[in-house]
Motif scaffolding. Structure first.
Motif, PDB file in Angstrom:
ATOM      1  N   VAL A  77     -43.370  61.056   5.418  1.00  9.17           N
ATOM      2  CA  VAL A  77     -42.678  59.927   6.349  1.00  9.17           C
ATOM      3  C   VAL A  77     -43.609  59.811   7.399  1.00  9.17           C
ATOM      4  CG1 VAL A  77     -40.728  59.518   7.560  1.00  9.17           C
ATOM      5  CG2 VAL A  77     -40.534  60.901   5.332  1.00  9.17           C
TER       6      VAL A  77
ATOM      7  N   VAL B 269     -40.639  63.769   1.915  1.00  5.95           N
ATOM      8  CA  VAL B 269     -39.558  63.730   0.867  1.00  5.95           C
ATOM      9  C   VAL B 269     -40.259  63.837  -0.664  1.00  5.95           C
ATOM     10  CG1 VAL B 269     -38.207  62.078   2.211  1.00  5.95           C
ATOM     11  CG2 VAL B 269     -39.708  61.085   0.882  1.00  5.95           C
TER      12      VAL B 269
ATOM     13  N   THR C  77     -44.158  62.960  -0.909  1.00  9.08           N
ATOM     14  CA  THR C  77     -44.720  62.060   0.002  1.00  9.08           C
ATOM     15  C   THR C  77     -44.404  61.933   1.611  1.00  9.08           C
ATOM     16  OG1 THR C  77     -44.546  60.468  -1.858  1.00  9.08           O
ATOM     17  CG2 THR C  77     -44.911  59.466   0.341  1.00  9.08           C
TER      18      THR C  77
ATOM     19  N   ALA D  10     -39.275  58.732  -3.007  1.00  9.04           N
ATOM     20  CA  ALA D  10     -39.777  57.741  -2.445  1.00  9.04           C
ATOM     21  C   ALA D  10     -40.207  56.645  -3.518  1.00  9.04           C
ATOM     22  CB  ALA D  10     -41.230  58.414  -1.848  1.00  9.04           C
ATOM     23  N   GLU D  11     -40.436  57.105  -4.696  1.00 12.06           N
ATOM     24  CA  GLU D  11     -40.758  55.906  -5.846  1.00 12.06           C
ATOM     25  C   GLU D  11     -39.420  55.026  -5.745  1.00 12.06           C
ATOM     26  OE1 GLU D  11     -44.198  58.038  -8.185  1.00 12.06           O
ATOM     27  OE2 GLU D  11     -42.426  57.945  -8.868  1.00 12.06           O
TER      28      GLU D  11
ATOM     29  N   THR E 277     -41.544  62.893  -4.193  1.00 12.79           N
ATOM     30  CA  THR E 277     -42.324  61.561  -4.537  1.00 12.79           C
ATOM     31  C   THR E 277     -41.201  60.816  -5.432  1.00 12.79           C
ATOM     32  OG1 THR E 277     -44.485  62.419  -3.971  1.00 12.79           O
ATOM     33  CG2 THR E 277     -44.274  60.777  -5.643  1.00 12.79           C
TER      34      THR E 277
ATOM     35  N   HIS F  39     -37.024  54.672  -3.518  1.00 10.35           N
ATOM     36  CA  HIS F  39     -36.762  53.940  -1.832  1.00 10.35           C
ATOM     37  C   HIS F  39     -37.951  54.132  -1.388  1.00 10.35           C
ATOM     38  CE1 HIS F  39     -32.438  54.727  -3.461  1.00 10.35           C
ATOM     39  NE2 HIS F  39     -32.838  55.755  -3.871  1.00 10.35           N
ATOM     40  N   PRO F  40     -38.938  53.277  -1.598  1.00 16.21           N
ATOM     41  CA  PRO F  40     -40.240  52.987  -0.850  1.00 16.21           C
ATOM     42  C   PRO F  40     -39.964  53.164   0.585  1.00 16.21           C
ATOM     43  CG  PRO F  40     -40.014  51.487  -2.666  1.00 16.21           C
ATOM     44  CD  PRO F  40     -38.686  52.054  -2.392  1.00 16.21           C
ATOM     45  N   ASP F  41     -38.847  52.403   1.313  1.00 15.86           N
ATOM     46  CA  ASP F  41     -38.707  52.365   2.633  1.00 15.86           C
ATOM     47  C   ASP F  41     -38.401  53.627   3.341  1.00 15.86           C
ATOM     48  OD1 ASP F  41     -36.303  52.164   1.675  1.00 15.86           O
ATOM     49  OD2 ASP F  41     -35.452  51.049   3.173  1.00 15.86           O
ATOM     50  N   VAL F  42     -38.221  54.581   2.651  1.00 11.47           N
ATOM     51  CA  VAL F  42     -37.652  55.904   3.037  1.00 11.47           C
ATOM     52  C   VAL F  42     -38.894  56.708   3.818  1.00 11.47           C
ATOM     53  CG1 VAL F  42     -38.349  57.584   1.283  1.00 11.47           C
ATOM     54  CG2 VAL F  42     -36.462  58.264   2.814  1.00 11.47           C
ATOM     55  N   THR F  43     -40.191  56.050   3.750  1.00  7.86           N
ATOM     56  CA  THR F  43     -41.394  56.671   4.123  1.00  7.86           C
ATOM     57  C   THR F  43     -41.761  56.128   5.484  1.00  7.86           C
ATOM     58  OG1 THR F  43     -42.708  55.073   3.076  1.00  7.86           O
ATOM     59  CG2 THR F  43     -42.411  57.125   1.784  1.00  7.86           C
TER      60      THR F  43
END
Length: 319
Positions: free
Chosen positions: A230, A129, A228, A134-135, A131, A137-141
């Motif tokens: 997943v 996704v 980033t 991801a920053e 970055t 929504h950190p849990d998307v990783t």
């Protein structure tokens, strides 16, 4: 490991002589120079992604300028390239992302192909996704949270589900099985090629939109669009054995070279050179970036790299 790979890259991919884990199927194309015993000619298979083009560009430049060979190139999809290699229609594949079934068939059973050694680059396929998303929504990783974001990743092509963008169906991909096995509310959508996928990723990034994409390392695009990974369920040996039920991440794969068996034994200085051809991820990315982003032809990019890295390539030349 065998791994959709901007107008600049599309032009590079369209180059006839040197056009990353889908080229047109050109298995019927052959070179008059392949398997030409006693002649200083070499035919190299060129995969469609720009990293593989970088390999071939540098190898071709040195074979021609330092060793006096005539080099021909043929673009073939990943799996059909093994058939062409076995039949002697090409002499070498310089970047393979992992095809154990082909290795067994042609190396172990038929003996028509030989291993050419490690390219020096480790490849890894994964889901990524941007970055910037991801920053936020950190849990998307974590793959377990992907269904939470399916609506954010929905497109007109994904049929009401989240879109997982792949490149070419000819690349190494377990994505349809992964989506099913992990119970994800996503649709795999193929962009068709590395160039088309890069164009779409750049457009998403320009508009700061969320996206989920199959992508791979090494790849120069990470320098332009930070992404980033997943985390998928951990890879374990054999977890991808049943292609219909894969439920694990892709492995990290040391990329390999493969030669036609006759070429490996009788290819002279060319075979010796290609066996010793080994460079780093950063080196490959330097050449790939010149081709895809700086609009140099593969030959120009190779020439520039060769000029600046003599201490590296001198060691590849046969004694």
């Amino acid at each position: 490991m065998a791994r959709t790979r901007d107008a600049a890259l599309a032009a590079a991919v369209a180059l006839t002589a040197l056009t990353g884990c889908g080229a047109a199927d050109m298995t019927r194309q052959t070179s008059p120079y392949a398997a030409a015993e006693g002649s200083r000619t070499v035919t190299l298979s060129v995969q469609s992604w720009v990293g593989a083009q970088a390999d071939v560009a540098v190898a071709q430049y040195l074979l021609e300028h330092e060793l006096g060979y005539r080099v021909d190139t043929v673009q073939i999809d990943e799996v059909p390239a093994w058939d062409a290699l076995s039949q002697g229609r090409v002499d070498a594949i310089l970047e393979d992302w992992g095809h154990p079934d082909q290795e067994k068939r042609y190396i172990d059973d038929k003996g028509t192909i030989e291993r050419g050694g490690d390219l020096g680059v480790t490849g890894h396929i994964g889901w990524f996704v941007p970055t910037y998303f991801a920053e936020q929504h950190p849990d998307v990783t974590d793959w377990k949270n992907l269904n939470k974001y399916a609506e954010a990743f929905r497109t007109a092509e994904s049929g009401g589900k989240g879109q997982l963008m792949d490149g070419s169906p000819s690349y190494v991909t377990n994505d349809k099985a992964l989506v099913d096995s992990l119970g994800l509310d996503y649709q795999v959508v193929f962009a068709g090629s590395e160039a088309a996928q890069i164009t779409q990723i750049k457009q998403f990034a320009k508009e700061r939109k969320p996206f989920l994409t199959y992508w791979y390392k090494p790849q120069w695009l990470f320098e332009k669009v930070p992404m980033t990974e997943v985390k998928l369920p951990a890879y374990k040996e054999g977890c991808e054995a049943d292609p219909e039920k894969v439920a694990c991440a892709y492995p990290h794969t040391p990329l390999q070279k493969f030669f036609n068996a006759r070429f490996a034994e009788g290819g002279g200085d060319a075979a010796a050179f290609l066996k010793r051809f080994r460079w780093t991820t950063d080196m490959q990315n330097d050449v790939a970036l010149m081709i895809a982003e700086q609009k140099l032809t593969p030959r120009e990019a190779a020439g520039r790299w060769v000029k600046d890295n003599e201490s590296t390539w001198r060691a590849w030349l046969p004694s």
